[in-house]
Design a protein around this motif. Structure first.
Motif, PDB file in Angstrom:
ATOM      1  N   ASP A  15      -0.322  11.699  -2.725  1.00 44.06           N
ATOM      2  CA  ASP A  15      -0.432  10.312  -2.279  1.00 44.06           C
ATOM      3  C   ASP A  15      -0.919   9.405  -3.406  1.00 44.06           C
ATOM      4  OD1 ASP A  15       0.428  11.009   0.235  1.00 44.06           O
ATOM      5  OD2 ASP A  15      -1.570  11.093   1.126  1.00 44.06           O
ATOM      6  N   LYS A  16      -1.858   9.911  -4.204  1.00 43.92           N
ATOM      7  CA  LYS A  16      -2.363   9.111  -5.321  1.00 43.92           C
ATOM      8  C   LYS A  16      -1.276   8.914  -6.375  1.00 43.92           C
ATOM      9  CE  LYS A  16      -6.620   9.144  -6.272  1.00 43.92           C
ATOM     10  NZ  LYS A  16      -8.024   9.471  -6.657  1.00 43.92           N
ATOM     11  N   GLU A  17      -0.444   9.936  -6.562  1.00 42.79           N
ATOM     12  CA  GLU A  17       0.666   9.817  -7.513  1.00 42.79           C
ATOM     13  C   GLU A  17       1.633   8.725  -7.063  1.00 42.79           C
ATOM     14  OE1 GLU A  17       2.297  11.805 -11.137  1.00 42.79           O
ATOM     15  OE2 GLU A  17       0.367  11.644 -10.133  1.00 42.79           O
ATOM     16  N   LEU A  18       1.920   8.691  -5.753  1.00 41.76           N
ATOM     17  CA  LEU A  18       2.779   7.640  -5.217  1.00 41.76           C
ATOM     18  C   LEU A  18       2.151   6.262  -5.418  1.00 41.76           C
ATOM     19  CD1 LEU A  18       3.973   9.212  -1.835  1.00 41.76           C
ATOM     20  CD2 LEU A  18       5.390   8.772  -3.851  1.00 41.76           C
ATOM     21  N   ALA A  42       0.831  -1.201   0.000  1.00 42.34           N
ATOM     22  CA  ALA A  42       0.000   0.000   0.000  1.00 42.34           C
ATOM     23  C   ALA A  42       0.860   1.243   0.000  1.00 42.34           C
ATOM     24  CB  ALA A  42      -0.897  -0.003   1.236  1.00 42.34           C
ATOM     25  N   ALA A  43       0.366   2.289  -0.653  1.00 42.01           N
ATOM     26  CA  ALA A  43       1.094   3.555  -0.674  1.00 42.01           C
ATOM     27  C   ALA A  43       1.099   4.171   0.709  1.00 42.01           C
ATOM     28  CB  ALA A  43       0.422   4.510  -1.660  1.00 42.01           C
ATOM     29  N   CYS A  44       2.208   4.862   1.007  1.00 43.00           N
ATOM     30  CA  CYS A  44       2.376   5.433   2.339  1.00 43.00           C
ATOM     31  C   CYS A  44       2.366   6.948   2.256  1.00 43.00           C
ATOM     32  CB  CYS A  44       3.692   4.968   2.958  1.00 43.00           C
ATOM     33  SG  CYS A  44       3.803   3.177   3.123  1.00 43.00           S
ATOM     34  N   PHE A  71       2.983   0.328 -10.742  1.00 44.77           N
ATOM     35  CA  PHE A  71       3.893  -0.147 -11.773  1.00 44.77           C
ATOM     36  C   PHE A  71       5.246  -0.573 -11.231  1.00 44.77           C
ATOM     37  CE2 PHE A  71       0.994   2.724 -14.074  1.00 44.77           C
ATOM     38  CZ  PHE A  71       0.527   1.833 -15.028  1.00 44.77           C
ATOM     39  N   TYR A  72       5.680   0.051 -10.127  1.00 46.78           N
ATOM     40  CA  TYR A  72       7.003  -0.216  -9.580  1.00 46.78           C
ATOM     41  C   TYR A  72       6.906  -0.584  -8.098  1.00 46.78           C
ATOM     42  CZ  TYR A  72       8.423   2.266 -13.800  1.00 46.78           C
ATOM     43  OH  TYR A  72       8.586   2.668 -15.096  1.00 46.78           O
ATOM     44  N   TYR A  91      12.020  14.909  -4.959  1.00 46.22           N
ATOM     45  CA  TYR A  91      12.186  14.780  -6.399  1.00 46.22           C
ATOM     46  C   TYR A  91      10.862  14.390  -7.055  1.00 46.22           C
ATOM     47  CZ  TYR A  91      13.126  13.242 -11.017  1.00 46.22           C
ATOM     48  OH  TYR A  91      13.060  13.113 -12.376  1.00 46.22           O
ATOM     49  N   PHE A  92      10.153  13.444  -6.420  1.00 49.57           N
ATOM     50  CA  PHE A  92       8.952  12.897  -7.041  1.00 49.57           C
ATOM     51  C   PHE A  92       7.869  13.950  -7.193  1.00 49.57           C
ATOM     52  CE2 PHE A  92       5.125  10.181  -7.250  1.00 49.57           C
ATOM     53  CZ  PHE A  92       5.503   9.370  -8.306  1.00 49.57           C
ATOM     54  N   ILE A  93       7.731  14.836  -6.212  1.00 40.45           N
ATOM     55  CA  ILE A  93       6.692  15.864  -6.345  1.00 40.45           C
ATOM     56  C   ILE A  93       7.083  16.864  -7.440  1.00 40.45           C
ATOM     57  CG2 ILE A  93       7.532  17.523  -4.602  1.00 40.45           C
ATOM     58  CD1 ILE A  93       4.532  17.817  -3.799  1.00 40.45           C
TER      59      ILE A  93
END
Length: 349
Positions: free
Chosen positions: A54-57, A27-29, A63-64, A79-81
């Motif tokens: 959170d939805k982007e994560l 699950a995403a954190c 996929f990963y 970086y991700f944001i």
């Protein structure tokens, strides 16, 4: 066995969407202290809320899944944001043609995943990340819209220039080899010095005229080629690991090589033929690959030089850190601590 296993940099996670699927997901954190509608970033023309981040994560983990630990790292989240902002910004500004192409490719990808894993498993994958099919489609649509837009920006001259940089990747070669692996056929570890000694023995036998194909069938630890007499025929050298690729490109034809070391072991090689490809002989798929690579470089330039100019503020909460638990009922004394036994290693048994 000899395929190139170059590791992906996490800084390029979704620039080119490679669908790496698995049957189990985590699950995403998200940060539980932040409200879902809290704005965690603002940029020219828009903003990102905690819920959107959170939805982007969650989509990324769809996929990963192997990146689960990365999302707990503040540097990665920063970086991700920024990457999320980049794709939101660029997708919004993309022309309608690129948006249509992105939507079409997203539908195709979704259909491909369902066909590969089945409808039931696909639903489980969505549930594991608390996502809907529309969530994943929206995520893919955005990324593939940007990819389509940047591919369209690349000129034919830039494609040719990219070919000039990557020309050797399109060289094909027929290579016969014997691999003396760091693991034998039974997956038992073999010492490096023992592997080298055996490889040199193979080299000597081949130089004395023994049949290459026969020795490969008898001795090679490469299950992908041993039964074929050690031969990889007319293969694009870009598919091989770096050291094997370089040897395939540079060894004189039909000569027995010195042992070539790769991550798999030592290879005694013979290049039987080598063919360079000119631009006019490329297939459309190969030209599309070059176009995509050139587009990726353009995208990287935007990420490195232009993205910061459109970001107004990032206020992403830090991830929660658990305090180290201290042993209960233990008090400090003046008595010296008892030295702990050093852990044994493979070489220190």
């Amino acid at each position: 066995m000899l395929q190139n296993n170059t590791k992906r940099s996490w800084k390029r996670v979704t620039i080119l969407l490679t669908l790496v699927l698995a049957l189990t997901f985590v699950a995403a954190c998200g940060n539980k202290n932040a409200s879902d509608d809290t704005v965690v970033a603002t940029y020219e023309g828009g903003q990102v809320t905690q819920a959107q981040f959170d939805k982007e994560l969650a989509n990324m983990l769809f996929f990963y899944p192997d990146y689960a630990q990365l999302i707990e790292m503040d540097d990665f989240r920063q970086y991700f944001i920024k990457q999320q902002i980049a794709y939101l910004y660029l997708a919004e500004k993309a022309p309608d043609k690129s948006k249509q192409e992105g939507a079409k490719r997203a539908d195709e990808q979704i259909a491909g995943i369902k066909k590969q894993v089945g409808d039931d498993q696909f639903k489980k994958m969505l549930e594991a990340q608390k996502l809907t099919e529309d969530d994943v489609k929206t995520y893919m649509n955005r990324i593939l819209t940007v990819v389509a837009d940047y591919n369209a920006k690349v000129t034919d001259e830039q494609v040719k220039a990219q070919f000039g940089k990557d020309k050797t990747d399109f060289t094909t070669a027929s290579v016969r080899h014997v691999l003396i692996g760091f693991k034998d056929k039974n997956q038992k570890d073999r010492k490096k010095e023992d592997a080298l000694k055996l490889a040199k023995d193979v080299q000597d036998r081949l130089k004395k005229g023994e049949d290459f194909a026969k020795l490969a069938k008898e001795l090679s630890d490469d299950t992908g080629s041993a039964e074929n007499g050690g031969l990889y025929k007319d293969v694009a050298v870009s598919k091989w690991v770096k050291e094997f690729k370089e040897a395939a490109l540079t060894l004189p034809l039909n000569q027995i090589s010195d042992p070539v070391e790769t991550e798999y072991g030592y290879h005694v090689m013979k290049v039987e033929n080598r063919t360079d490809k000119t631009f006019d002989k490329l297939t459309q798929v190969e030209k599309d690959t070059l176009r995509t690579k050139a587009a990726t470089e353009l995208m990287n330039t935007f990420m490195e030089k232009d993205l910061e100019k459109i970001i107004k503020k990032i206020d992403l909460p830090k991830t929660e850190k658990k305090e180290e638990e201290k042993p209960a009922d233990k008090k400090e004394t003046d008595k010296p601590a008892t030295p702990k036994e050093e852990p044994k290693t493979e070489t220190g048994k």
